[in-house]
Design an enzyme around this catalytic site. Structure first.
Site, PDB file in Angstrom:
ATOM      1  N   MET A  39       0.846  -1.205   0.000  1.00  0.00           N
ATOM      2  CA  MET A  39       0.000   0.000   0.000  1.00  0.00           C
ATOM      3  C   MET A  39       0.877   1.249   0.000  1.00  0.00           C
ATOM      4  O   MET A  39       0.405   2.349   0.337  1.00  0.00           O
ATOM      5  CB  MET A  39      -0.946  -0.020   1.198  1.00  0.00           C
ATOM      6  N   GLY A  40       2.139   1.093  -0.358  1.00  0.00           N
ATOM      7  CA  GLY A  40       3.023   2.256  -0.468  1.00  0.00           C
ATOM      8  C   GLY A  40       3.515   2.758   0.877  1.00  0.00           C
ATOM      9  O   GLY A  40       3.453   2.030   1.864  1.00  0.00           O
ATOM     10  N   ALA A  41       3.989   4.027   0.891  1.00  0.00           N
ATOM     11  CA  ALA A  41       4.710   4.574   2.062  1.00  0.00           C
ATOM     12  C   ALA A  41       5.790   3.561   2.441  1.00  0.00           C
ATOM     13  O   ALA A  41       5.860   3.083   3.582  1.00  0.00           O
ATOM     14  CB  ALA A  41       3.761   4.876   3.217  1.00  0.00           C
ATOM     15  N   HIS A  43       9.325  -3.416   3.264  1.00  0.00           N
ATOM     16  CA  HIS A  43       8.817  -3.668   1.905  1.00  0.00           C
ATOM     17  C   HIS A  43       9.983  -4.027   0.976  1.00  0.00           C
ATOM     18  O   HIS A  43       9.877  -4.941   0.146  1.00  0.00           O
ATOM     19  CB  HIS A  43       8.121  -2.422   1.343  1.00  0.00           C
ATOM     20  N   GLY A  90       4.757 -10.262   3.969  1.00  0.00           N
ATOM     21  CA  GLY A  90       5.507 -10.160   5.217  1.00  0.00           C
ATOM     22  C   GLY A  90       4.816 -10.907   6.349  1.00  0.00           C
ATOM     23  O   GLY A  90       3.596 -10.837   6.493  1.00  0.00           O
ATOM     24  N   GLN A 120      -2.786 -12.397   7.735  1.00  0.00           N
ATOM     25  CA  GLN A 120      -2.984 -12.106   6.307  1.00  0.00           C
ATOM     26  C   GLN A 120      -2.333 -13.187   5.445  1.00  0.00           C
ATOM     27  O   GLN A 120      -2.900 -13.625   4.442  1.00  0.00           O
ATOM     28  CB  GLN A 120      -2.396 -10.736   5.980  1.00  0.00           C
ATOM     29  N   SER A 133       6.665  -0.356   9.879  1.00  0.00           N
ATOM     30  CA  SER A 133       5.293  -0.245   9.386  1.00  0.00           C
ATOM     31  C   SER A 133       5.097   1.165   8.844  1.00  0.00           C
ATOM     32  O   SER A 133       5.630   2.134   9.406  1.00  0.00           O
ATOM     33  CB  SER A 133       4.315  -0.478  10.545  1.00  0.00           C
ATOM     34  N   ARG A 147       2.598   2.797   9.182  1.00  0.00           N
ATOM     35  CA  ARG A 147       1.858   3.539  10.220  1.00  0.00           C
ATOM     36  C   ARG A 147       2.776   4.147  11.269  1.00  0.00           C
ATOM     37  O   ARG A 147       2.360   5.065  11.982  1.00  0.00           O
ATOM     38  CB  ARG A 147       0.851   2.617  10.912  1.00  0.00           C
TER      39      ARG A 147
END
Ligand code: AMP
Length: 280
Positions: free
Chosen positions: A30-32, A37, A147, A153, A185, A187
């Site tokens: 989802m980027g950022a 990643h 991950g 997930q 993360s 977030r």
């Protein structure tokens, strides 16, 4: 790195690659982007001949509108990071491209989507399954890399490919961490400096579990210890802490020999919800 925003153009390109007999690795994000990643991109590059990364903030997996609105978006920085990592293809579609009409599909993963994040974030895994199945249809990779930070997930995506009768191999990759142990993360960038410092309690507590088990602590004693430590400060609000069988994700109340376990935590630090886990 080639960048595609249209499904048809990406598919046309990948058809040519596949006709040359090359293996394709896929890393949905989802980027950022952060080093966690990028570690997936590196693992994909080692295991396949062409790596496709997607960046798409999928609205259908957000049960909280505020969470979707404040989700960090850093496309220019992401593109640079992927170029440096040697990613071959980036797919960055718009919401209209992925959802030209509402996706009404309802997935059922039995027990797996009813527990943990499934019960705390209603509809979340249905949204994940919607977007991942669309991406798998479009990219049709040989391998897809996820991950282990998002442990549940990975279990859901493995179940999804079984339900789709898909030959895609799902590879679970290790959790990348900051120097104080906090799981990387997107977030984390939303945390204030006070919250960021406070967040390091999450890996600190997870790292207590193995020594406590070796000291013959029971599951309920570990749970009580962790829950009580988080109650000490108002900045924390625990969503769940459970110890599960690592294979089935069924919660356990007793340890036995020769079983692999995973402890999973979801905790708000301030307004930001963080998840983490440790396998043992
Ligand atoms: P996200 O952009 O958060 O949806 O994550 C995209 C992929 O990167 C998912 O498969 C995540 O599990 C994975 N990922 C996120 N954070 C980490 C991390 N700290 N270490 C390894 N993989 C991660």
């Amino acid at each position: 790195m080639l960048i595609f925003t249209k499904i048809g153009e990406l598919k046309g390109f990948l058809d040519r690659i596949k006709s040359e007999g090359k293996t394709i690795g896929f890393v949905p994000t989802m980027g950022a982007l952060h080093s966690g990643h990028i570690s997936l991109i590196e693992i994909s590059k080692k295991g396949t001949e062409l790596t496709v990364c997607s960046i798409f903030v999928n609205p259908t997996q957000f049960n909280d509108k505020n969470d979707l609105a404040r989700y960090p978006r850093t496309p220019e920085k992401d593109i640079k990071m992927l170029e440096i990592a040697g990613c071959d293809v980036l797919f960055m579609p718009s919401v209209d491209e992925m959802y030209p009409q509402p996706d009404l599909r309802k997935f059922d993963f039995g027990y797996l989507d009813k527990i943990l994040d499934g019960s705390h974030r209603p509809g979340h895994f249905n949204g994940v399954a919607q977007i991942v199945s669309k991406f798998f249809d479009i990219v049709q990779p040989h391998k897809a890399f996820f991950g282990s930070k998002d442990y549940q997930q990975v279990a859901i995506v493995k179940e999804l490919v079984k339900q789709m009768n898909s030959p895609i191999e799902i590879i679970a990759c290790p959790i990348s961490r900051e120097s104080d142990g906090l799981a990387m993360s997107s977030r984390n960038t939303l945390l204030s400096s006070e919250e960021r410092k406070a967040a390091s309690i999450i890996p600190e507590l997870l790292n207590k579990i193995i020594p406590m088990k070796e000291d013959k602590c029971e599951v309920h004693e570990i749970r009580e210890y962790i829950i009580n430590r988080l109650k000490e400060k108002d900045i924390y609000k625990l969503d769940y802490f459970v110890i599960c069988d690592a294979k089935t994700l069924k919660e356990v109340s007793k340890f036995s020999e020769a079983t692999q376990y995973v402890a999973l935590i979801a905790c708000f630090v301030g307004k930001i919800r963080l998840i983490d886990n440790i396998s043992f």
